[in-house]
Design an enzyme around this catalytic site. Structure first.
Site, short mmCIF file in Angstrom:
data_model
loop_
_atom_site.label_atom_id
_atom_site.label_comp_id
_atom_site.label_asym_id
_atom_site.label_seq_id
_atom_site.Cartn_x
_atom_site.Cartn_y
_atom_site.Cartn_z
N ASP A 91 20.73 9.89 -52.25
CA ASP A 91 19.54 10.15 -53.04
C ASP A 91 18.29 10.35 -52.19
O ASP A 91 18.35 10.31 -50.96
CB ASP A 91 19.34 9.02 -54.05
CG ASP A 91 20.22 9.22 -55.28
OD1 ASP A 91 20.75 10.32 -55.46
OD2 ASP A 91 20.39 8.25 -56.05
N TYR A 146 27.99 2.32 -45.52
CA TYR A 146 26.55 2.53 -45.43
C TYR A 146 25.95 1.48 -44.53
O TYR A 146 26.50 0.38 -44.37
CB TYR A 146 25.89 2.39 -46.81
CG TYR A 146 26.00 3.61 -47.69
CD1 TYR A 146 24.96 4.54 -47.76
CD2 TYR A 146 27.12 3.83 -48.48
CE1 TYR A 146 25.05 5.67 -48.58
CE2 TYR A 146 27.23 4.96 -49.30
CZ TYR A 146 26.18 5.86 -49.34
OH TYR A 146 26.27 6.97 -50.15
#
EC number: 5.4.99.12
Length: 375
Positions: A91, A146
């Site tokens: 995002d 991540y």
């Protein structure tokens, strides 16, 4: 002289046309590209065709693929024509060191160099591999890793007066952080860690393989640490909320028992840490590699040879962006000031009333977290 000049120019135009004709004759092949990018200034990875207002990473990628001659122009307009699929839909503002996209291209000579020539320096294609015809990078991915880079003063207790540049994380606090992060391992119901999912929605159950905070290090006089998390898939804002809740507990705003409560059916107010430090590090294709990695036709989707290039890119583009933006915009420091506003003890009924008010403000804020797999 003038004529000679013109002849020369015509000849070079002809050469370009010849190259384009040669490209058109090349058969299309299914490949994956290993991408790294700094996400600052972009509205995420995924392209919004028809919306030029919000620039995405894929806008720049598709433009480079067309300009380098890998795909025809109409494939850029309709990405289904090249069977395009991203592994993770990062995002707004989120960076990547190991994003993978799958697509069909013409395998032109010096393909990586030509694509990179048409990309800005903060987006690089670091590797390419041939894959099976039916390969889809999102569906074939069995896990994603991540990282989240944050200044360690985020873990300073709320009752201590802290000078941000002087703060150093002690061993005891780091151990407590890691004990809390380890609680996320396994399968839990993360409906409180995303928006628009109810407690009984089966897709809110997610499997986390590992989560830990590494040793702190100093950059530009500020101490930072990196949290790593590996999971099957993540929902929008999930990682930022997982980290936000641990920070709230370590700082003394919330009791440790809130973690267990957050996985239950009750609605719990979980704070969402800033998007700035989030980086898609790596995507994993273990099942695919076992089946096709050594079949003699395809290579395993592992990038050991590219690791050095990935490390250099992170040092050049990703870490400096996170550090400088943190210093200039103080996103973590400003967010920490909002923690006292959260109600970590209220019941679900009280929460619903509060939520109506907070929803109005969060709608205005928009989505900017880690949404690689939100339904």
């Amino acid at each position: 002289e003038e004529n000679g000049h013109q002849n020369k120019r015509l000849k070079s135009d002809g050469d370009e046309d010849d190259a384009e004709d040669q490209n058109k004759k090349l058969p299309k092949r299914k490949i994956v590209l290993l991408m790294a990018y700094s996400g600052k200034g972009y509205h995420g990875m995924q392209r919004n065709v028809g919306s030029s207002q919000f620039k995405t990473i894929e806008d720049d990628l598709v433009s480079a693929l067309v300009q380098s001659g890998c795909i025809p122009e109409n494939h850029g307009e309709d990405m289904k024509k090249m069977s395009f699929q991203r592994c993770a839909r990062t995002d707004k503002g989120v960076s990547a060191a190991g994003q993978i996209v799958s697509l069909k291209v013409r395998l032109i000579d010096d393909i990586l160099e030509k694509i990179n020539n048409h990309l800005p320096s903060h987006i690089r294609i670091l590797g390419l591999k041939r894959v099976t015809g039916g390969f889809n990078s999102k569906n074939k991915c069995d896990a994603r890793t991540y990282s989240y880079m944050l200044p360690t003063f985020a873990f300073a207790h709320k009752d201590h007066d802290v000078q941000e540049e002087l703060y150093r994380l002690d061993r005891e606090t780091l151990e407590r952080v890691n004990k809390l992060l380890a609680c996320y391992k396994g399968t839990h119901n993360f409906h409180n860690f995303t928006s628009q999912k109810g407690p009984r929605d089966p897709s809110a159950k997610r499997y986390i393989m590992e989560m830990y905070c590494g040793e702190p290090f100093v950059r530009e006089n500020v101490e930072f640490a990196v949290i790593q998390v590996k999971g099957q898939s993540f929902m929008m804002h999930q990682i930022r909320k997982m980290i936000g809740l641990v920070i709230a507990i370590v700082k003394g705003y919330a009791a440790e028992s809130i973690m267990e409560r957050s996985w239950g059916e009750e609605k719990v107010d979980v704070p969402k840490a800033p998007g700035l430090g989030l980086v898609l590090e790596k995507v994993h294709f273990e099942k695919y590699n076992r089946r096709f990695g050594n079949d003699g036709l395809h290579e395993p989707l592992e990038w050991t040879e590219e690791e050095e290039k990935i490390a250099v890119f992170k040092e050049q583009y990703i870490y400096p962006t996170i550090i400088n933006t943190e210093r200039e915009e103080k996103s973590m420091a400003n967010w920490l000031n909002t923690l006292p506003i959260h109600d970590f003890n209220s019941s679900a009924v009280e929460m619903q009333t509060n939520n109506k008010d907070s929803k109005k403000s969060s709608d205005a804020e928009g989505s900017d977290g880690c949404g690689d797999d939100s339904d």
